[in-house]
Design an enzyme around this catalytic site. Structure first.
Site, PDB file in Angstrom:
ATOM      1  N   HIS A  20     -13.291 -86.765  15.242  1.00  0.00           N
ATOM      2  CA  HIS A  20     -12.024 -86.357  14.422  1.00  0.00           C
ATOM      3  C   HIS A  20     -12.279 -85.259  13.825  1.00  0.00           C
ATOM      4  O   HIS A  20     -13.192 -84.831  12.950  1.00  0.00           O
ATOM      5  CB  HIS A  20     -11.798 -87.478  13.419  1.00  0.00           C
ATOM      6  CG  HIS A  20     -10.377 -87.340  12.847  1.00  0.00           C
ATOM      7  ND1 HIS A  20     -10.363 -87.651  11.414  1.00  0.00           N
ATOM      8  CD2 HIS A  20      -9.076 -86.864  13.251  1.00  0.00           C
ATOM      9  CE1 HIS A  20      -9.102 -87.467  11.003  1.00  0.00           C
ATOM     10  NE2 HIS A  20      -8.491 -87.083  12.189  1.00  0.00           N
ATOM     11  N   ASP A  28      -7.055 -67.176  27.019  1.00  0.00           N
ATOM     12  CA  ASP A  28      -6.858 -66.211  28.258  1.00  0.00           C
ATOM     13  C   ASP A  28      -8.245 -65.691  28.500  1.00  0.00           C
ATOM     14  O   ASP A  28      -9.121 -65.954  27.959  1.00  0.00           O
ATOM     15  CB  ASP A  28      -5.715 -65.339  27.749  1.00  0.00           C
ATOM     16  CG  ASP A  28      -6.156 -64.265  26.656  1.00  0.00           C
ATOM     17  OD1 ASP A  28      -7.299 -64.038  26.446  1.00  0.00           O
ATOM     18  OD2 ASP A  28      -5.286 -63.713  25.925  1.00  0.00           O
ATOM     19  N   HIS A 106      -4.231 -62.733  14.584  1.00  0.00           N
ATOM     20  CA  HIS A 106      -5.214 -62.808  15.774  1.00  0.00           C
ATOM     21  C   HIS A 106      -6.498 -62.433  15.422  1.00  0.00           C
ATOM     22  O   HIS A 106      -7.460 -63.191  15.914  1.00  0.00           O
ATOM     23  CB  HIS A 106      -4.684 -61.428  16.945  1.00  0.00           C
ATOM     24  CG  HIS A 106      -5.425 -61.825  17.889  1.00  0.00           C
ATOM     25  ND1 HIS A 106      -5.466 -62.938  18.713  1.00  0.00           N
ATOM     26  CD2 HIS A 106      -6.361 -60.833  18.714  1.00  0.00           C
ATOM     27  CE1 HIS A 106      -6.347 -62.750  19.840  1.00  0.00           C
ATOM     28  NE2 HIS A 106      -6.624 -61.452  19.993  1.00  0.00           N
ATOM     29  N   TYR A 128      -2.522 -62.849  24.010  1.00  0.00           N
ATOM     30  CA  TYR A 128      -2.473 -63.835  23.079  1.00  0.00           C
ATOM     31  C   TYR A 128      -2.207 -65.399  23.571  1.00  0.00           C
ATOM     32  O   TYR A 128      -1.690 -66.296  22.646  1.00  0.00           O
ATOM     33  CB  TYR A 128      -1.440 -63.270  21.875  1.00  0.00           C
ATOM     34  CG  TYR A 128      -1.563 -62.205  21.285  1.00  0.00           C
ATOM     35  CD1 TYR A 128      -2.671 -62.067  20.635  1.00  0.00           C
ATOM     36  CD2 TYR A 128      -0.860 -60.937  21.617  1.00  0.00           C
ATOM     37  CE1 TYR A 128      -2.948 -60.845  19.891  1.00  0.00           C
ATOM     38  CE2 TYR A 128      -1.202 -59.861  21.243  1.00  0.00           C
ATOM     39  CZ  TYR A 128      -2.042 -59.718  20.276  1.00  0.00           C
ATOM     40  OH  TYR A 128      -2.339 -58.329  19.689  1.00  0.00           O
ATOM     41  N   ALA A 129      -2.444 -65.399  24.626  1.00  0.00           N
ATOM     42  CA  ALA A 129      -2.281 -66.905  25.221  1.00  0.00           C
ATOM     43  C   ALA A 129      -3.692 -67.514  24.862  1.00  0.00           C
ATOM     44  O   ALA A 129      -4.425 -67.776  25.916  1.00  0.00           O
ATOM     45  CB  ALA A 129      -2.023 -67.016  26.775  1.00  0.00           C
ATOM     46  N   ASN A 130      -3.660 -68.094  23.705  1.00  0.00           N
ATOM     47  CA  ASN A 130      -4.785 -68.913  23.288  1.00  0.00           C
ATOM     48  C   ASN A 130      -4.269 -69.832  22.310  1.00  0.00           C
ATOM     49  O   ASN A 130      -3.227 -69.553  21.529  1.00  0.00           O
ATOM     50  CB  ASN A 130      -5.796 -67.887  22.231  1.00  0.00           C
ATOM     51  CG  ASN A 130      -6.074 -66.746  23.231  1.00  0.00           C
ATOM     52  OD1 ASN A 130      -6.834 -66.681  24.304  1.00  0.00           O
ATOM     53  ND2 ASN A 130      -5.656 -65.204  22.572  1.00  0.00           N
TER      54      ASN A 130
END
Length: 139
Positions: A20, A28, A106, A128-130
């Protein structure tokens, strides 16, 4: 052999050993990965596997309760950002749970990856595909 979609051995082990509030990053192809964090590198070539495809499989295999994204993702890559939000919404609907969604810079996002149990690198080439997922519990 597993009956569910996730067949990557490292990702299966990760999902089975999370507790948990543990954090997992899916990123990316360009996000710097801290040297001391486990790297699960799925990248084959540009775009393969995609960020969204990887997120879909992860969400089907691991319970989450929170999401962290870079603020820049919204403006720089709005289509991919919306696709991610759609997957998160679908998971909320499927589980009947509401996940917290937090936006940070970022630079702060990159620092936060140091807390991840693992970083799963995709072949995605969208800026920024994170995402950082905070693990929930199934009960």
């Amino acid at each position: 052999m597993n009956k569910h979609a996730l067949i990557n051995a490292d990702m299966n082990y990760l999902a089975a050993t999370l507790g948990h509030t543990d954090e997992v990053t899916i990123c990316d192809a360009g996000l710097p990965i801290p040297a001391k964090v486990k790297r699960i590198d799925l990248a084959l070539t540009h775009g393969v596997p995609s960020f969204i495809a990887t997120v879909k499989v992860w969400l089907a295999s691991s319970q989450i309760e929170g999401v962290m994204l870079a603020e820049e993702f919204v403006k720089v890559s709005p289509e991919c950002h919306q696709a991610l939000l759609a997957e998160i919404d679908a998971e909320q609907q499927a589980t009947g749970r509401i996940f917290s969604i937090e936006y940070i810079s970022h630079e702060a996002f990159k620092l936060r990856t140091h807390n991840s149990r693992a970083v799963i690198r995709t072949g995605e080439c969208t800026p920024y595909a994170n995402v950082i997922f905070k693990t929930g519990v199934v009960f």
